[in-house]
Scaffold this motif. Structure first.
Motif, PDB file in Angstrom:
ATOM      1  N   TYR A 191       0.834  -1.203   0.000  1.00 59.42           N
ATOM      2  CA  TYR A 191       0.000   0.000   0.000  1.00 59.42           C
ATOM      3  C   TYR A 191       0.867   1.250   0.000  1.00 59.42           C
ATOM      4  CZ  TYR A 191      -2.820   3.821   1.783  1.00 59.42           C
ATOM      5  OH  TYR A 191      -3.404   5.053   1.942  1.00 59.42           O
ATOM      6  N   MET A 195       0.028   2.259  -3.532  1.00 57.39           N
ATOM      7  CA  MET A 195      -1.323   2.784  -3.433  1.00 57.39           C
ATOM      8  C   MET A 195      -1.449   4.126  -2.718  1.00 57.39           C
ATOM      9  SD  MET A 195      -3.270   0.673  -4.977  1.00 57.39           S
ATOM     10  CE  MET A 195      -3.208  -0.976  -5.647  1.00 57.39           C
ATOM     11  N   ARG A 199      -4.727   7.713  -2.327  1.00 58.75           N
ATOM     12  CA  ARG A 199      -5.552   7.480  -1.142  1.00 58.75           C
ATOM     13  C   ARG A 199      -6.987   7.976  -1.332  1.00 58.75           C
ATOM     14  NH1 ARG A 199      -6.274  10.154   4.081  1.00 58.75           N
ATOM     15  NH2 ARG A 199      -5.165  11.957   3.275  1.00 58.75           N
ATOM     16  N   TYR A 235      -7.144  -1.413   5.255  1.00 60.01           N
ATOM     17  CA  TYR A 235      -7.250  -0.322   4.281  1.00 60.01           C
ATOM     18  C   TYR A 235      -8.052   0.854   4.838  1.00 60.01           C
ATOM     19  CZ  TYR A 235      -4.889  -1.648  -0.042  1.00 60.01           C
ATOM     20  OH  TYR A 235      -3.928  -1.903  -0.990  1.00 60.01           O
ATOM     21  N   TRP A 238      -5.630   2.806   6.858  1.00 60.87           N
ATOM     22  CA  TRP A 238      -4.566   3.442   6.069  1.00 60.87           C
ATOM     23  C   TRP A 238      -5.066   4.617   5.251  1.00 60.87           C
ATOM     24  CZ3 TRP A 238      -2.832  -2.000   3.994  1.00 60.87           C
ATOM     25  CH2 TRP A 238      -2.243  -2.723   5.049  1.00 60.87           C
TER      26      TRP A 238
END
Length: 393
Positions: A191, A195, A199, A235, A238
């Motif tokens: 992540y 990723m 966000r 997730y 995060w």
């Protein structure tokens, strides 16, 4: 390798890359990776979901031949070559197969792999495809992490084939999660490195998935989740705006001056209950630095002055943080110089993507003296104050 059964008629047919240690010539892979390709056999049609990196096409073909199947559809979720690169080779073996993807991915596949237009069938967001007794629903999930990315939901079995979304670089023989702690750390690193810059897009895509009943999450890298809540809850944390009581300090020191003030600052912060994560930029794993930025509230870049600017390693750390766009609340700069320079100005200019409050930097001349340590005391007090104001401490 051999194919592995996820559920009746659903197989993992991809490849494990035990030895790969660098991805895209930038991301280190301490535990290798997998290229997950999935085969779904319906009562009428068979679909292959993604392929593998071209270096591993032999394993994919072997797995397909072992199952003795004909492929009617190749579902392409993402045009990046670790997923799509073997499509031309698979089409040579299964020339009657059609490629199912979205219009944007179609154009990218044509550009990257020179696949002719007539091989494609494009689908829209929410459209379904029947394989007989199994139904595939296509869900657009753009910017996780390319603009064309999508996912596939297998309605009857409640499996979400999420592509890079929820993935991890982790080579393991078991297709399912066996070590939750190890998988969590690998997914967090994935992540952070891939990723985190997206966000806000991920927040929208998570919202899009919230009402879909999911029993299994099958990403394109790493193990498959039989407990979707493990990765879903991770997730949610995060991508939220919440940060932890943590200060990350990437630093480099040429002759000891910068290191002296770094460790002086660390001692003060630790004594006041703040978690500090220092990274010596000459020896640290940059992936671990990226991972630390997922939760951090404060980033302090520490550098000596080289000629008139920051050390190149500090420039890279600033560039990395700026590219990853972590949800930091505060940033600052500390370091040393010999006769002058523009270190603070240049590093500030490299952090324009980070919407964080800048705490006054401290740059000392030569080896730190008593008045310099007082400035570090003041910086530490300000950080402690800011963390308290945010309810972190």
């Amino acid at each position: 390798m051999t194919s592995r059964v996820l559920k009746p008629g659903i197989y993992a047919v991809g490849a494990i890359d035990w030895d790969r240690r660098i991805f895209d010539e930038i991301i280190s892979l301490p535990k290798g990776t997998t290229y997950n390709s999935y085969l779904i056999q319906g009562s009428e049609k068979t679909a292959l979901l993604d392929t593998v990196d071209p270096t591993k096409i032999g394993e994919l073909v072997s797995n397909l031949q072992e199952l003795n199947v004909n492929i009617d559809y190749i579902i392409s979720h993402h045009a990046e070559q670790d997923h799509s690169g073997s499509i031309p080779g698979i089409l040579e073996i299964y020339p009657d197969a059609d490629i199912i993807t979205n219009p944007k991915c179609k154009e990218m596949l044509k550009d990257l792999l020179l696949i002719p237009d007539e091989k494609f069938i494009t689908i829209e967001d929410g459209e379904t495809l029947s394989l007989g007794d199994k139904t595939l629903k296509f869900i657009y999930t753009p910017w996780v992490h390319w603009p064309e990315t999508m996912s596939t939901y297998l309605e009857e079995d409640k499996i979400l084939f999420s592509c890079d979304f929820f993935g991890s670089h982790l080579a393991e023989s078991n297709p399912f999660v066996t070590d939750e702690a190890l998988t969590y750390l690998a997914a967090k690193r994935y992540y952070a490195e891939i990723m985190m810059p997206f966000r806000m897009f991920i927040q929208k895509n998570m919202e899009k998935l919230k009402d879909i009943p999911v029993e299994i999450v099958a990403p394109s890298h790493g193990p498959v989740y039989k407990k979707p809540e493990l990765i879903f809850e991770a997730y949610k944390k995060w991508i939220s705006d919440e940060t932890k009581n943590e200060v990350v300090i990437p630093y480099v020191s040429m002759h000891g001056s910068t290191k002296e003030i770094v460790y002086y600052l660390i001692d003060i912060l630790v004594k006041n209950g703040i978690t500090v994560k220092p990274f010596n930029l000459t020896t640290s794993d940059i992936g671990e630095l990226a991972t630390s930025l997922v939760d951090a509230s404060t980033l302090i870049i520490a550098t000596p002055t080289v000629l008139t600017g920051p050390h190149p390693s500090a420039v890279y750390a600033a560039y990395l943080a700026n590219a990853l766009r972590p949800k930091l609340k505060f940033v600052s700069i500390i370091g040393s110089y010999g006769w002058g320079g523009r270190t603070v100005e240049l590093l500030k200019g490299a952090l324009t993507n980070i919407r964080a409050e800048v705490i006054d930097p401290v740059i000392v001349k030569g080896f730190p003296k008593e008045e310099d340590f007082k400035k570090i005391d003041a910086l530490a007090e300000e950080i402690i104050k800011k963390h308290k104001e945010k309810g972190l401490l």
